[in-house]
Structure formats: structure tokens, C-alpha cells
Write a protein that holds these residues in place. Structure first.
Motif, PDB file in Angstrom:
ATOM      1  N   LEU A   1       0.827  -1.202   0.000  1.00 54.71           N
ATOM      2  CA  LEU A   1       0.000   0.000   0.000  1.00 54.71           C
ATOM      3  C   LEU A   1       0.867   1.260   0.000  1.00 54.71           C
ATOM      4  O   LEU A   1       1.889   1.321   0.693  1.00 54.71           O
ATOM      5  N   ASP A   2       0.441   2.265  -0.756  1.00 55.70           N
ATOM      6  CA  ASP A   2       1.076   3.574  -0.651  1.00 55.70           C
ATOM      7  C   ASP A   2       0.754   4.160   0.720  1.00 55.70           C
ATOM      8  O   ASP A   2      -0.364   3.994   1.230  1.00 55.70           O
TER       9      ASP A   2
ATOM     10  N   ARG B   1     -19.955   5.294  -0.326  1.00 53.08           N
ATOM     11  CA  ARG B   1     -20.062   6.575  -1.027  1.00 53.08           C
ATOM     12  C   ARG B   1     -20.361   7.717  -0.053  1.00 53.08           C
ATOM     13  O   ARG B   1     -19.862   8.840  -0.224  1.00 53.08           O
ATOM     14  N   SER B   2     -21.159   7.451   0.960  1.00 53.18           N
ATOM     15  CA  SER B   2     -21.450   8.482   1.964  1.00 53.18           C
ATOM     16  C   SER B   2     -20.186   8.876   2.712  1.00 53.18           C
ATOM     17  O   SER B   2     -19.950  10.060   2.986  1.00 53.18           O
ATOM     18  N   LEU B   3     -19.364   7.878   3.054  1.00 50.20           N
ATOM     19  CA  LEU B   3     -18.114   8.162   3.759  1.00 50.20           C
ATOM     20  C   LEU B   3     -17.146   8.925   2.852  1.00 50.20           C
ATOM     21  O   LEU B   3     -16.496   9.893   3.277  1.00 50.20           O
ATOM     22  N   GLU B   4     -17.046   8.525   1.595  1.00 51.95           N
ATOM     23  CA  GLU B   4     -16.166   9.217   0.658  1.00 51.95           C
ATOM     24  C   GLU B   4     -16.581  10.678   0.491  1.00 51.95           C
ATOM     25  O   GLU B   4     -15.724  11.569   0.382  1.00 51.95           O
ATOM     26  N   ALA B   5     -17.897  10.937   0.487  1.00 53.50           N
ATOM     27  CA  ALA B   5     -18.381  12.312   0.329  1.00 53.50           C
ATOM     28  C   ALA B   5     -17.923  13.193   1.491  1.00 53.50           C
ATOM     29  O   ALA B   5     -17.533  14.349   1.300  1.00 53.50           O
ATOM     30  N   VAL B   6     -17.961  12.627   2.693  1.00 63.48           N
ATOM     31  CA  VAL B   6     -17.520  13.385   3.875  1.00 63.48           C
ATOM     32  C   VAL B   6     -16.009  13.616   3.843  1.00 63.48           C
ATOM     33  O   VAL B   6     -15.509  14.696   4.193  1.00 63.48           O
ATOM     34  N   LEU B   7     -15.264  12.597   3.416  1.00 67.37           N
ATOM     35  CA  LEU B   7     -13.802  12.690   3.396  1.00 67.37           C
ATOM     36  C   LEU B   7     -13.293  13.528   2.232  1.00 67.37           C
ATOM     37  O   LEU B   7     -12.144  13.997   2.257  1.00 67.37           O
ATOM     38  N   GLY B   8     -14.107  13.687   1.197  1.00 65.46           N
ATOM     39  CA  GLY B   8     -13.703  14.488   0.052  1.00 65.46           C
ATOM     40  C   GLY B   8     -12.739  13.784  -0.881  1.00 65.46           C
ATOM     41  O   GLY B   8     -12.056  14.428  -1.686  1.00 65.46           O
ATOM     42  N   ARG B   9     -12.681  12.467  -0.825  1.00 59.75           N
ATOM     43  CA  ARG B   9     -11.838  11.696  -1.736  1.00 59.75           C
ATOM     44  C   ARG B   9     -12.352  10.269  -1.821  1.00 59.75           C
ATOM     45  O   ARG B   9     -13.081   9.802  -0.936  1.00 59.75           O
ATOM     46  N   GLU B  10     -11.974   9.577  -2.866  1.00 59.76           N
ATOM     47  CA  GLU B  10     -12.410   8.198  -3.056  1.00 59.76           C
ATOM     48  C   GLU B  10     -11.442   7.231  -2.386  1.00 59.76           C
ATOM     49  O   GLU B  10     -10.243   7.494  -2.273  1.00 59.76           O
ATOM     50  N   ALA B  11     -11.962   6.099  -1.967  1.00 61.97           N
ATOM     51  CA  ALA B  11     -11.124   5.061  -1.369  1.00 61.97           C
ATOM     52  C   ALA B  11     -10.205   4.452  -2.429  1.00 61.97           C
ATOM     53  O   ALA B  11     -10.570   4.366  -3.604  1.00 61.97           O
ATOM     54  N   ASP B  12      -9.026   4.033  -1.994  1.00 64.94           N
ATOM     55  CA  ASP B  12      -8.069   3.370  -2.880  1.00 64.94           C
ATOM     56  C   ASP B  12      -8.100   1.855  -2.729  1.00 64.94           C
ATOM     57  O   ASP B  12      -7.633   1.134  -3.615  1.00 64.94           O
ATOM     58  N   ALA B  13      -8.630   1.363  -1.600  1.00 69.60           N
ATOM     59  CA  ALA B  13      -8.718  -0.082  -1.373  1.00 69.60           C
ATOM     60  C   ALA B  13      -9.726  -0.346  -0.266  1.00 69.60           C
ATOM     61  O   ALA B  13      -9.970   0.503   0.605  1.00 69.60           O
TER      62      ALA B  13
END
Length: 369
Positions: A55-56, A88-100
């Protein structure tokens, strides 16, 4: 143990079997998640599996899971898009998409649903998890020991509702989310513990998916050879048969968002005249033979069908089942002071001191000689 590199539809039967075994009776019925994963893989292709060390450091890693009483899932099937909705709800709050994606626990439904989400989202899944087995509460993960916060946490239900929680600590996350899960009908899908790749390298237990697949292959191979897999599992995993018998009583209730209760097993064959009681809160937490502990949380207590070797969950267990009670040492992280504070017997209200399963059973063998 062979490392798994991708998960295909053909792999899902073994993954579901291995997850059911490591789920220690909990984690939800893997069959539902298996079907969801097979459909998602069929539509989107195999899921790449990535090792934790690959992982990065700045990657965003998110576990997804089912939360609630496993008994509810027998009658309340997921609609299918709840876990993606939570992600998707969590990504919206974080302001970025998950990588894994990764599994919060190595058990049952929660070892298969993340694969379905990874396939649907076009993401890899990490070869690791937060428990090395299944535990009933959200804060009972290795991430808590490494100060990774559960929040923000997203929840979604089968009616289309979705919400995001922010709490002061992981135990508070469990308490608030459990109430909401009850209001969702006893089960919901969640995305939580967002972390960086650097945090994951410190906090996640390694090679869980590879272990799950390996266990599934062992069970499948032994069943095909008309052998109960308990002996092979004991030899390969360092586990042990604790008891063999017939279930004569099951006291099970859904209470406060958990499946709670106990089962009594009367001994057969070499165990004739002896009795073992299993106590559970979603997962098997304590095994007592004639009032004396035979296995204690956080060590794993698994139930196998005596004839077929099929893993049995707490919601499937019923009067008349002939079973093997199988024990397995937990990950060393759970045997530390912090680990026992999170998942040891005292937390669950059992007034006993934790003893490693191998020490308990070595002593029992010595006494019987």
C-alpha cells in the motif's frame, strides 16, 4: 500458506467456508455475502488482492461490513446496494475516493461483503483484517490498539437511509451505532475506520484473506475425501478438538442488537458422560466443560458438524446437531493487556481470568493421564 492474488467467482465457495470457520459462530451467514460477491465479480471481473506492505502510505483504506444481530439476516436480506451506499457516503464526507477495501473482521458475512463492494467499486481488497476472527462490537479491532478512529462512520439500510456519525472515541461509536442499527431493523451496512496506508501497515492483521481461502480449501478437500477436516485443521493451524457431542439445549435471543445466549452439548463417544456449555454474543466467547473453562475469549471457539465438518454459526445451531467444538489460539495482539481489555472475558461480564487455550488443554490432558 499460499498468498491469494485475486479473488474470482470460483474462489468464493472456499472464501465463504473459511470465513464461516474463522467467524467463531458470528460474522453473519457467509452464504448471503457469497452470492453478492459472485454476482458482483460476474458483472465486474475478479478482485485484485493487495498485500498490506504494497500500500502507498497516503492511500485511503476503508473497511465495509454488516452490523447487527446475525439472526436478523436470516430473514432480512440486504437489498444489495447498502454497502456501496455507506462507502459513497463516507467518501463524500472525506472528500476523496477510497483506494482499497478491507475486511473489518475475518468472519462469515463480513469476509464476503467487502469482496462484493470491491468488485462493484472496481477497487482492490487488502489481504488483512482488523480481528483475525469475529468479535461483536465495533471498537474490538486491532485499529483501536493503534489509535485509529472509527469515525467518520457511514451507515446505510435496506430502505435507502444513510447517515454519518462522528463520536469522541471508538466505544462511543459502538454505542451510538448499535442504537441506530436497532432502529434500522436490527442490521445495517457500514463503512468506517478510514485510514492511510501508513496507518494500515501498523494496525491491520496480515494475510487474513489468504488464511481464509486456505482454510476453505482444507475443508473442501477433506470433505471431498469423506474426512472430517478437524484433524487437518488442527495440524495445519495449531488448533485442537475441545469436545464432541450433541446439542441438547439452545437458549438464543436477539437483544440490544446482538444474538445472545448459550448452548449445552452432551458428550458422545470418548466424551460420553461429560457436558460442555458454549456462551455467545454473536460469537462464541466461552466454552466451559462441566463448569471449568475449556476456551476463553479472545481465543477462537469454532463449531463444526461432526459428520460433514461444515462450520456452524450461532444462528444455525439447533437441538440435535452433532458437533465438534474446535479451539484455536488468537493473534498475539489480543493476548496483550490492551487486547484483553478490549476483548477479554472481563469485558463480556465473565468473572474468570484469561488463560491461553493451549495451556488450559495441556493441563486437562495431564490431569486425565
Amino acid at each position: 500458506m499460499e498468498k491469494i492474488k485475486t479473488i474470482t467467482r470460483a474462489d468464493m465457495a472456499d472464501v465463504a467456508l473459511g470465513g464461516a470457520f474463522l467467524g467463531t459462530g458470528g460474522g453473519g451467514d457467509p452464504y448471503i455475502g457469497k452470492l453478492m460477491a459472485e454476482q458482483a465479480i460476474g458483472e465486474n471481473g475478479p478482485v485484485p488482492v493487495i498485500g498490506i506492505d504494497a500500500l502507498d502510505d497516503d492511500a485511503l483504506i476503508v473497511p465495509v461490513a454488516m452490523m447487527g444481530a446475525p439472526t436478523v439476516m436470516l430473514e432480512k436480506l440486504p437489498r444489495g446496494d447498502e454497502a456501496i451506499s455507506a462507502l459513497r457516503s463516507l467518501e463524500a464526507v472525506l472528500g476523496r475516493e477510497a483506494d482499497a477495501i478491507f475486511c473489518i473482521e475475518a468472519g462469515g458475512l463480513n469476509s464476503t461483503i467487502p469482496i462484493a463492494v470491491a468488485a462493484a467499486a472496481g477497487l482492490p481488497i487488502v489481504d488483512g483484517d482488523g480481528m483475525g476472527r469475529a468479535f461483536p462490537e465495533l471498537q474490538m479491532v486491532s485499529m483501536t490498539m493503534f489509535d485509529v478512529h472509527a469515525c467518520p462512520m457511514a451507515m446505510a439500510d435496506d430502505k435507502g437511509n444513510a447517515l454519518v456519525l462522528n463520536t469522541v472515541d471508538n466505544l462511543s461509536t459502538e454505542k451510538f451505532a448499535r442504537v441506530i442499527t436497532v432502529e434500522m431493523g436490527g442490521a445495517g451496512l457500514i463503512a468506517l475506520y478510514p485510514m492511510t496506508g501508513a496507518q494500515a501497515k501498523r494496525a491491520i492483521l496480515r494475510d487474513s484473506l489468504s488464511l481464509i481461502a486456505c482454510i476453505g480449501r482444507i475443508i473442501t478437500a477433506e470433505q471431498s475425501a469423506n474426512r472430517n477436516p478437524a484433524d487437518r485443521l488442527a495440524a495445519d493451524l495449531g488448533g485442537m478438538r475441545l469436545f464432541e457431542g450433541r446439542v441438547t439445549d439452545v437458549d438464543r435471543r436477539t437483544e440490544g442488537g446482538f444474538a445472545r445466549g448459550q448452548a449445552v452439548i452432551e458428550g458422545l463417544e470418548a466424551y460420553q458422560g461429560r457436558s460442555l456449555t458454549l456462551k455467545f454474543q454473536n460469537e462464541f466467547l466461552l466454552a466451559e466443560e462441566d463448569g471449568t473453562p475449556a476456551a476463553i475469549t479472545p481465543d477462537l471457539i469454532c463449531l463444526l458438524d461432526l459428520e460433514t465438518g461444515q462450520p456452524i454459526t450461532t444462528e444455525q445451531m439447533a437441538y440435535g446437531y452433532r458437533v465438534i467444538v474446535f479451539g484455536l489460539p488468537s493473534d498475539p495482539k489480543w493476548r496483550t493487556d490492551h487486547g484483553l481489555e478490549l476483548v477479554g472475558p472481563k469485558y463480556f461480564g465473565y468473572d474468570i481470568r484469561y488463560q491461553p487455550i493451549e495451556e488450559i488443554n495441556a493441563k486437562k490432558l495431564t490431569e486425565r493421564r
